[in-house]
Design a protein around this motif. Structure first.
Motif, short mmCIF file in Angstrom:
data_model
loop_
_atom_site.label_atom_id
_atom_site.label_comp_id
_atom_site.label_asym_id
_atom_site.label_seq_id
_atom_site.Cartn_x
_atom_site.Cartn_y
_atom_site.Cartn_z
N ARG A 18 0.66 -1.26 0.05
CA ARG A 18 0.04 0.04 0.10
C ARG A 18 0.94 1.16 -0.02
NH1 ARG A 18 -2.09 2.24 6.00
NH2 ARG A 18 -1.78 4.05 4.49
N TYR A 19 0.24 2.27 -0.27
CA TYR A 19 0.96 3.58 -0.08
C TYR A 19 0.91 4.18 1.23
CZ TYR A 19 2.06 8.56 -0.94
OH TYR A 19 2.75 9.78 -0.91
N TRP A 20 2.11 4.40 1.64
CA TRP A 20 2.39 4.94 3.17
C TRP A 20 2.70 6.39 3.18
CZ3 TRP A 20 1.09 2.57 7.41
CH2 TRP A 20 0.86 1.16 7.44
N PRO A 21 1.99 7.26 3.49
CA PRO A 21 2.53 8.51 3.53
C PRO A 21 3.53 8.72 4.57
CG PRO A 21 -0.22 8.46 3.83
CD PRO A 21 0.48 7.04 3.86
N GLY A 22 4.39 9.58 4.38
CA GLY A 22 5.77 9.84 5.18
C GLY A 22 5.34 10.05 6.70
N ASP A 23 4.48 10.93 7.08
CA ASP A 23 4.01 11.26 8.41
C ASP A 23 3.72 10.05 8.90
OD1 ASP A 23 4.98 13.75 8.00
OD2 ASP A 23 3.07 14.63 7.63
N GLU A 24 2.71 9.23 8.21
CA GLU A 24 1.94 8.15 9.16
C GLU A 24 3.07 7.01 9.23
OE1 GLU A 24 -1.38 4.68 8.29
OE2 GLU A 24 -1.38 6.51 6.84
N LEU A 25 4.13 6.64 8.38
CA LEU A 25 5.09 5.85 8.51
C LEU A 25 5.84 6.08 9.60
CD1 LEU A 25 5.52 2.97 6.87
CD2 LEU A 25 7.16 4.18 5.33
N ALA A 26 6.29 7.42 9.59
CA ALA A 26 7.23 7.60 10.76
C ALA A 26 6.64 7.62 11.89
CB ALA A 26 7.67 9.05 10.50
N ARG A 28 4.32 5.47 12.66
CA ARG A 28 3.97 3.90 13.27
C ARG A 28 5.65 3.55 13.59
NH1 ARG A 28 -0.03 0.94 10.67
NH2 ARG A 28 0.88 -0.85 11.62
N LEU A 29 6.54 3.96 13.29
CA LEU A 29 7.95 3.47 13.69
C LEU A 29 8.44 4.17 14.72
CD1 LEU A 29 9.39 2.80 10.10
CD2 LEU A 29 8.60 0.98 11.77
N ASP A 30 7.63 5.61 15.06
CA ASP A 30 8.18 6.16 16.09
C ASP A 30 9.52 6.79 16.08
OD1 ASP A 30 7.85 7.59 18.52
OD2 ASP A 30 8.72 6.18 19.91
N VAL A 31 9.86 7.54 14.68
CA VAL A 31 11.09 7.89 14.53
C VAL A 31 10.66 9.34 13.67
CG1 VAL A 31 12.00 5.89 14.13
CG2 VAL A 31 11.18 6.81 12.11
N SER A 32 11.64 10.12 13.35
CA SER A 32 11.74 11.48 12.87
C SER A 32 11.63 11.10 11.30
CB SER A 32 12.85 12.17 13.14
OG SER A 32 14.05 11.77 12.71
N GLY A 33 11.15 12.12 10.66
CA GLY A 33 11.05 11.95 9.11
C GLY A 33 12.63 11.92 8.62
N ARG A 34 13.58 12.37 9.27
CA ARG A 34 15.06 12.08 8.60
C ARG A 34 15.58 10.77 8.67
NH1 ARG A 34 20.28 15.68 10.88
NH2 ARG A 34 21.79 14.60 9.54
N THR A 35 15.07 10.16 9.98
CA THR A 35 15.49 8.79 10.30
C THR A 35 14.82 7.75 9.20
OG1 THR A 35 15.85 9.27 12.70
CG2 THR A 35 15.34 6.91 12.24
N LEU A 36 13.69 8.23 9.00
CA LEU A 36 12.70 7.44 8.17
C LEU A 36 13.47 7.33 6.65
CD1 LEU A 36 10.40 5.73 7.18
CD2 LEU A 36 9.16 7.65 7.04
N GLY A 58 3.91 13.65 0.70
CA GLY A 58 4.62 12.74 0.21
C GLY A 58 4.64 11.25 0.96
N GLY A 59 5.13 10.23 0.34
CA GLY A 59 5.28 9.02 1.03
C GLY A 59 6.18 7.88 0.30
N TYR A 60 5.80 6.94 0.64
CA TYR A 60 6.72 5.78 -0.03
C TYR A 60 5.79 4.63 -0.24
CZ TYR A 60 10.33 8.62 2.27
OH TYR A 60 10.80 9.59 2.86
#
Length: 322
Positions: A18-26, A28-36, A58-60
């Protein structure tokens, strides 16, 4: 969470495709956008093709690549895949039996003991279909070609042999594949006949993708499975079977399944009705019920039961093989 554990969690999420928005993915992993972003680059270095969309929204998304990278499976997913491979190894899709056995051996070998125990329990508590209940073999290449056409809304052509042995060339808009009663069916809109049809896949040959996309039409029924079953009821059958069985309706229904209609007439009696082309199945079914029964129709069923009883009686009386 360590870097390795976080990478595995990220890969597990992306493999849903599925398409994951960057904010949502970060989040879920409890990390910053830079770490992601760094973790995404690490996955790319390992051979995973990850598409990125820039901007506020944006997303992945994990893209199918040219080769199959290692898969990360949850426990339930691993058991489901192993169960599916076990079914395919003894199934009705030709050409997949040996490949399924090889793949099953690899999956089971990598399973931790707790998952192997689950697989062993599943195998020991599952009854495999008997040879007489197996349907005709379906060519795996044909099945996957039809599945691809259904997925991509792409029209397809093929040669088809009807139940009357007539060979025709069909141009259809495929809708859905249905697996029912050990047989595979393709539900599609027939362009030449301008109507919905269901086709037995084992009677399909020379399928060809046309490259032409179409807009999906609405089925006249709730879903493809309902459409196929409605087609069964519309097919004229040679015999209309009516039998009174001295057994509870729920017990008879469990044995009969979808092959007949069971109507209670008393607490310990019911009426069994079937439409069939051959009497072999009703005879075998009635013998397996282990209950008294009275045949209302047809007369041919009485003769078939009498002939079967004579053969069984002779076999029971014989003491040795000749």
């Amino acid at each position: 969470m360590s870097t390795s554990a976080r990478m595995l969690s990220l890969l597990s999420l992306l493999q849903t495709h599925r398409y994951w928005p960057g904010d949502e993915l970060a989040a879920r992993l409890d990390v910053s956008g830079r770490t992601l972003r760094r973790d995404i680059e690490r996955l790319r270095d390992l051979g995973y093709s990850v598409d990125a969309t820039r901007g506020v929204a944006g997303g992945y998304q994990l893209r199918a690549g040219g080769q199959l990278p290692p898969l990360l499976l949850e426990d339930d997913e691993a058991v489901a895949i192993a169960a599916g491979l076990r079914t395919s190894a003894a199934g009705s899709v030709g050409g997949l039996e040996e490949t399924s056995v090889q793949a099953l051996a690899k999956v089971v070998a990598l399973m931790p003991p707790r998952l192997r125990r689950r697989m062993d329990a599943l195998a020991s508590q599952t009854d495999s279909p008997e040879p007489w209940s197996r349907g005709p073999t379906v060519d795996a290449a044909i099945l996957t070609t039809l599945a691809q056409a259904c997925r991509d809304d792409e029209s397809i052509t093929f040669d088809y042999v009807s139940r009357d042995a007539d060979s025709t060339h069909r141009r259809v808009e495929p809708h859905r594949l249905v697996s029912l009663g050990r047989r595979w069916y393709l539900v599609a809109w027939d362009r030449d006949r301008q109507d919905w049809r269901s086709f037995r896949v084992d009677r399909v040959s020379e399928p060809g993708l046309t490259g032409q996309r179409f807009r999906a039409r609405d089925l006249p029924t709730e879903d493809a499975l309902t459409f196929v079953r409605a087609g069964f009821r519309a097919i004229p059958q040679r015999y209309a079977v009516r039998v009174r069985v001295d057994a509870p309706a729920d017990r008879v229904s469990t044995t009969v399944g979808r092959w007949g209609d069971v109507t209670p007439v008393a607490d310990d009696a019911c009426l069994l009705e079937m439409k069939v082309d051959s009497l072999e199945w009703p005879v075998m079914l009635l013998a397996s019920l282990d209950a008294p029964f009275a045949i209302d129709a047809p007369d041919e069923l009485r003769s078939a039961c009498a002939a079967a009883a004579a053969r069984l009686g002779a076999a029971g009386a014989a003491r040795t093989l000749r």
